[in-house]
Design an enzyme around this catalytic site. Structure first.
Site, short mmCIF file in Angstrom:
data_model
loop_
_atom_site.label_atom_id
_atom_site.label_comp_id
_atom_site.label_asym_id
_atom_site.label_seq_id
_atom_site.Cartn_x
_atom_site.Cartn_y
_atom_site.Cartn_z
N TYR A 144 0.86 -1.19 0.00
CA TYR A 144 0.00 0.00 0.00
C TYR A 144 0.89 1.23 0.00
CZ TYR A 144 -3.47 3.44 1.56
OH TYR A 144 -4.30 4.54 1.66
N ASP A 186 9.31 3.02 -0.26
CA ASP A 186 8.25 3.65 0.51
C ASP A 186 8.45 3.25 1.97
OD1 ASP A 186 6.05 4.60 1.75
OD2 ASP A 186 4.58 3.64 0.43
N LYS A 189 4.09 8.96 8.89
CA LYS A 189 3.88 8.30 10.19
C LYS A 189 4.84 8.78 11.29
CE LYS A 189 0.98 4.82 8.26
NZ LYS A 189 0.99 3.99 7.07
C1 LIG Z 1 0.36 4.52 5.72
C2 LIG Z 1 1.13 4.32 4.47
C3 LIG Z 1 1.02 5.20 3.38
C4 LIG Z 1 -0.01 6.30 3.32
O1 LIG Z 1 0.21 7.27 4.28
P1 LIG Z 1 -1.02 8.27 4.66
O2 LIG Z 1 -0.40 9.22 5.61
O3 LIG Z 1 -2.07 7.37 5.27
O4 LIG Z 1 -1.48 8.89 3.40
C5 LIG Z 1 1.86 5.02 2.31
N1 LIG Z 1 2.76 4.02 2.29
C6 LIG Z 1 2.89 3.16 3.31
C7 LIG Z 1 3.94 2.09 3.25
C8 LIG Z 1 2.07 3.27 4.42
O5 LIG Z 1 2.18 2.37 5.42
#
Ligand SMILES: *Cc1c(COP(=O)(O)O)cnc(C)c1O
Length: 430
Positions: A146, A241, A269
């Site tokens: 994701y 990511d 995060k």
């Molecule tokens: C949570 C997450 C996102 C998205 O971040 P948001 O702040 O919810 O838009 C993207 N990549 C990874 C790996 C994530 O865990």
């Protein structure tokens, strides 16, 4: 042992008349596990408190950011001190450079970094930049990873999406989806054959260097190194990511732990300390294309917001201490081994993974290595286990396809209570 839930149920009923599905982010609605989502009123240390007055030990931690626990004193103080000086200026601050410098020192692959407001914005902007830099349009992503909900990335995207059986969301034009090549995680051969076929058209690979949105799925030996090699030989970029893994698995992220240097990195995060934040950065020659230094446009009214930056700085400074990640990893290891032991004791096939402050627990026969094997884990049994633990005041993610998180304030007492609850929950569903 069952908790009171009348007020949460009432609140959900009201929310559903006002907000789609009653929530502002889908997995919060408990659809994957059933039952009443708990409406929270307070977080303190390792605990969450709900409307009905129940207290939970929290292993969701706002889906990862709260690595210091709820309302950590350093973060509260940083936000409070900043708030009285104003919450946003729309002009540069020195705080932004302080946070940037800290991030760049922790992640040597990054020469420059740009702050945004969410992980979604970070990955969306990194992709635009990769396409702008290479002049190519296609990207490779992995099934079950994701990367936020931008159109190009909302394809076979793991937990939230997969849980609701929306492999591709309506509203994503097929013309855009056609530019995304989705491949199984940990399958280097599939990546190599995609490059053999489309090599000259591929701008970038984007990957979670440790999968965290299909439960926690670590990379196989050589997978990340293989992605590095193949992108280099075809002139494509490698984007890690690390929105979830950055400052979560190690201070230097998954890239530091596995020793692989991506061209671009996305963060979120933990670097926001619980406030809305994202960031993307990487090689200077690529980042120099970002406006106003270069022609690739990207902007944000609240980007580098002083409250978020202050909270992030306070968090990262607290993490930059000897032994922090060893301590987090010891907690994750204890939870996973308790889960595995209890599973064996009561006759359930179980699998577990952990790294730093992140862990995964599956009811599955075989080790989980990709989305397919994660999705084959026992969803119904997880739902029973989740509710048995919730009844015992332990709050896990309400889906079998999410990772768990620990914080620095999940101390021995809290862990012992959790481990007892795990055994007792396993016995109850057995
Ligand atoms: C949570 C997450 C996102 C998205 O971040 P948001 O702040 O919810 O838009 C993207 N990549 C990874 C790996 C994530 O865990």
């Amino acid at each position: 042992m069952t908790h009171r839930t009348a007020r949460s149920a009432e609140a959900m009923k009201r929310a559903q008349t006002l907000i789609p599905g009653g929530v502002n982010s889908p997995v919060r609605a408990f659809r994957a596990v059933g039952g009443t989502p708990r409406f929270m009123t307070r977080g303190e240390g390792p605990y969450l408190y709900d409307l009905d007055g129940n207290r939970y030990i929290d292993y969701v931690l706002s889906w990862g950011p709260l690595i210091l626990g709820h309302a950590h004193q350093a973060v509260v103080q940083a936000i409070t001190e900043q708030t009285v000086r104003g919450t946003s200026y729309g002009a540069p601050t020195e705080l932004e450079s302080d946070l940037a410098a800290l991030i760049l020192s922790a992640l040597p692959s990054m020469d420059l970094v740009r702050m945004v407001n969410s992980g979604t914005e970070a990955t969306m902007s990194a992709l635009r930049l990769a396409r702008g830099f290479t002049g190519r349009s296609k990207i490779i992503k992995f099934i079950g990873c994701y990367h936020g909900h931008a159109d190009s990335l909302l394809i076979r995207a793991g937990s939230g999406v997969a849980t609701f059986s929306l492999p591709d969301s309506p509203g994503v034009p097929p013309e855009i989806a056609a530019l995304t090549i989705s491949l199984p995680y940990n399958d280097l051969a599939a990546v190599e054959s995609a490059f053999a076929q489309f090599g000259e058209e591929i701008a970038a690979i984007i990957v979670e260097p440790v999968g965290g949105n299909m439960g926690m799925v670590p990379p196989k030996d050589g997978f990340l190194q293989g992605l590095r090699a193949v992108t280099q030989s075809y002139g494509a970029l490698l984007i890690f990511d690390e929105v979830m893994t950055g400052f979560r698995v190690r201070f230097g992220g998954a890239q530091g732990y596995y020793g692989v240097k991506p061209d671009l990195t996305t963060l979120g995060k933990v670097i926001g300390g619980g406030l809305p934040v994202g960031a993307y950065g990487g090689r200077k020659d690529i980042m120099d294309l970002v406006a106003p230094a270069g022609p690739v446009y990207q902007a944000g009214t609240l980007s580098g917001n002083p409250l978020a930056v202050a909270a992030g700085l306070a968090t990262l400074k607290t993490l930059a201490t000897e032994g922090v990640y060893e301590g987090l990893e010891a907690r994750s290891a204890q939870l996973v081994s308790t889960f595995l032991d209890a599973g064996k004791r009561y006759g359930f096939p179980v699998q577990g993974t952990f790294l730093g402050g992140m862990f995964g627990c599956f009811f599955a026969e075989h080790p989980v290595t990709d989305y397919e094997s994660a999705a084959q884990s026992d969803k119904a049994r997880y739902a029973s286990y989740f509710h048995a633990l919730l009844d015992r005041s332990v709050y896990l993610a309400p889906s079998h396809l999410e990772a768990g998180f620990v914080s620095l304030v999940h101390d021995d007492v809290v862990l012992a209570e959790t481990c007892e609850a795990i055994d007792s929950a396993m016995r109850a569903i057995h």
